[in-house]
Design an enzyme around this catalytic site. Structure first.
Site, PDB file in Angstrom:
ATOM      1  N   GLU A   1      -4.105   7.665  -4.051  1.00  0.00           N
ATOM      2  CA  GLU A   1      -4.553   7.188  -5.367  1.00  0.00           C
ATOM      3  C   GLU A   1      -5.907   7.793  -5.725  1.00  0.00           C
ATOM      4  O   GLU A   1      -6.749   7.921  -4.845  1.00  0.00           O
ATOM      5  CB  GLU A   1      -4.662   5.659  -5.345  1.00  0.00           C
ATOM      6  CG  GLU A   1      -3.307   5.009  -5.152  1.00  0.00           C
ATOM      7  CD  GLU A   1      -3.401   3.499  -4.912  1.00  0.00           C
ATOM      8  OE1 GLU A   1      -4.487   2.943  -5.027  1.00  0.00           O
ATOM      9  OE2 GLU A   1      -2.369   2.898  -4.613  1.00  0.00           O
TER      10      GLU A   1
ATOM     11  N   HIS B   1      -2.120   0.807  -9.559  1.00  0.00           N
ATOM     12  CA  HIS B   1      -2.701  -0.155  -8.600  1.00  0.00           C
ATOM     13  C   HIS B   1      -3.431  -1.280  -9.331  1.00  0.00           C
ATOM     14  O   HIS B   1      -4.653  -1.439  -9.173  1.00  0.00           O
ATOM     15  CB  HIS B   1      -3.641   0.552  -7.611  1.00  0.00           C
ATOM     16  CG  HIS B   1      -3.883  -0.273  -6.367  1.00  0.00           C
ATOM     17  ND1 HIS B   1      -4.151   0.273  -5.131  1.00  0.00           N
ATOM     18  CD2 HIS B   1      -3.885  -1.623  -6.167  1.00  0.00           C
ATOM     19  CE1 HIS B   1      -4.321  -0.694  -4.245  1.00  0.00           C
ATOM     20  NE2 HIS B   1      -4.163  -1.849  -4.849  1.00  0.00           N
TER      21      HIS B   1
ATOM     22  N   ARG C   1       0.859  -1.179   0.000  1.00  0.00           N
ATOM     23  CA  ARG C   1       0.000   0.000   0.000  1.00  0.00           C
ATOM     24  C   ARG C   1       0.897   1.231   0.000  1.00  0.00           C
ATOM     25  O   ARG C   1       1.994   1.206   0.569  1.00  0.00           O
ATOM     26  CB  ARG C   1      -0.896   0.032   1.241  1.00  0.00           C
ATOM     27  CG  ARG C   1      -2.102  -0.893   1.170  1.00  0.00           C
ATOM     28  CD  ARG C   1      -3.156  -0.413   0.172  1.00  0.00           C
ATOM     29  NE  ARG C   1      -4.340  -1.267   0.143  1.00  0.00           N
ATOM     30  CZ  ARG C   1      -4.486  -2.330  -0.654  1.00  0.00           C
ATOM     31  NH1 ARG C   1      -3.505  -2.681  -1.478  1.00  0.00           N
ATOM     32  NH2 ARG C   1      -5.603  -3.034  -0.632  1.00  0.00           N
TER      33      ARG C   1
END
Lengths: 325, 325
Positions: B271, B289, B242
């Site tokens: 993000e 991602h 993450r």
């Protein structure tokens, strides 16, 4: 130690890539000195004639052709060293006829080449380069998630040419859960992967083809329309061999029309020319013939080249010569 | 078969990513039906209050927060299913307090995530994305060979978080000849790789750090200035965990100033916002991602999600629950 001008000479037709990048010092030795054709004002043929009796060894790199004409001008030539893996720039028939020992970098760059092959495959399947472009263009914010990739594990990978490099590619891809099979001139008794004597059949039974063989008269345009069509719409091709093993015009057509799914290409038919049609495609990764270009391998290769030339001038066995069967 | 309106309900706060991409049909079951909060004209809290007694299960995906407030509005909630691997969008403390079973996609996407981690590492070391840009800009013709990459084999790779994903990354990189060591909450007795209890020490003894752990209060900004400085000028970092596990501002500073060598990043702190300074750098690969975004894994995951929810409503053991130690 002999004086430098007494040392035997190694002919350089042009500066080998390694020397251009790192300078000549890293290749110096007390067993030989370099004779640089390009520093002479003489035309090449006259230069070669002037040194015809003294040149026993040549050092070249991938892009430097050694033609039959050149070899014929050098009656004392006994050893030809090339810094890369490929031999397609050398007139091997003439070398064989004359009994000239040809040595390449052997297995020194094989790991690097195999690593890039796997890198290109992951990149094409998982769209790494395409999604990097997507992020850099700011599209993640405006357009949301990127399109789905395709899983590496479970893919049926057909390796064309299971030599040093092909075997290392297979070893790596087994760790990802890929199913390996291969095509090569002869079945390898020591290998348990399924063997296909026909590259079209290999393609028909593979999701991915990885071209790991050398370029010869037999492999020129071996990956043609028929093979690409057998690979099919969901098929991916990776080429770290030589560009002309694939019919490039046909490959471009298949990629543009979606007749195969994608390609990772380190080599091209007319390098450094890359077909412009590929520049617009998101399903290809274009690499400028750098499969063996790492600092670590250049170091190892430079030592290997010097050691091989020193062995030659000391009348010791070469570290490796090319088996050209 | 029960009539659809008699079926127990699975609450959806927002459409999970998987459903947005593939539609709801692939998640349908004769054991439950979906209750879609976003289709109601009511504000969320009123909607949840209206269904407080009937909602026993929730399905979410990575970007959809499940806060303590939401959980407190659902006294009948017993099971929470998230389609991804991460748990940082879920108030785990509240789930533990209430004894709510939390299930994620388990090991279904682990191979994909590990594959992308390796792909990003090869890409950064061998400059795949950067050299693809070089070719597409026509620079191979005008500027000649691309700069040397760095060899994958022999690299000392430090894996931060040796769970499912970290172990699969290690297995893959062993096949490339990398030397693996790791950091994790506890040393794993079954693992022979060298263990570092301190992530700074792991960094000091590694050429590459690969972040494979989850985001928790303990791992937030665990990769800070001190750790990046221990990794050093020749160090490369890959993050498929993450974004907030790394102090992103510090990472950007290190990359811009050459205090570390490069980075392959699938995740970011905010993000889909990616720090603009990274867009100009050739030594980073930016991935939106998508480490677990393959068609194959979406299929497997969809089956897994449905099977887990069906198990819950049939009073059978769940296929997996999260161990949150």
């Amino acid at each position: 130690m002999e004086k430098s001008h007494d040392l035997p000479q190694v002919l350089l037709l042009k500066p080998p890539l390694d020397m251009e990048l790192f300078g000549q010092d890293r290749f110096s030795s007390d067993k030989f000195r370099f004779l640089k054709a390009w520093e002479s004002p003489l035309p090449l043929d006259q230069f070669l004639q002037a040194h015809a009796q003294s040149v026993q060894a040549i050092l070249v790199s991938g892009g430097i052709p050694v033609t039959a004409e050149t070899i014929r001008l050098l009656p004392a030539l006994k050893m030809l060293m090339t810094t890369g893996a490929g031999l397609n720039h050398i007139d091997m028939a003439e070398c064989r006829r004359r009994g000239i020992a040809v040595a390449n970098a052997g297995s020194v760059p094989s790991e690097d080449v195999a690593d890039l092959a796997v890198g290109l495959l992951i990149d094409v399947l998982r769209k790494v380069t395409a999604s990097d472009r997507y992020v850099r263009r700011g599209l993640w914010i405006t357009n949301g998630d990127f399109t789905l990739g395709s899983k590496v594990g479970g893919k049926r990978v057909g390796i064309v040419g299971l030599g040093n490099i092909g075997s290392l590619v297979a070893k790596r891809l087994e760790a990802f859960g890929c199913c390996i099979s291969y095509n090569s001139r002869k079945q390898k008794p020591s290998v348990s992967y399924p063997f296909y004597s026909n590259v079209r059949e290999l393609a028909a039974n593979s999701d991915v083809l990885i071209i790991c063989c050398g370029l010869t008269d037999q492999t020129h345009h071996m990956i043609n329309k028929e093979v690409l069509s057998a690979l099919g719409k969901e098929g991916v091709i990776v080429n770290i061999g030589r560009g002309a093993i694939i019919d490039e015009q046909e490959l471009v057509r298949c990629l543009v029309h979606g007749e195969i799914k994608g390609a990772g290409l380190d080599v091209f038919e007319k390098e450094p020319d890359v077909p412009k049609e590929l520049f617009k495609l998101d399903n290809v990764v274009l690499s400028p013939h750098c499969a063996n270009l790492t600092g670590e391998t250049f170091n190892d290769r430079q030592k290997y080249v010097v050691a091989n030339l020193e062995a030659f001038f000391s009348n010791k066995p070469l570290l490796s010569t090319v088996v050209d069967d």
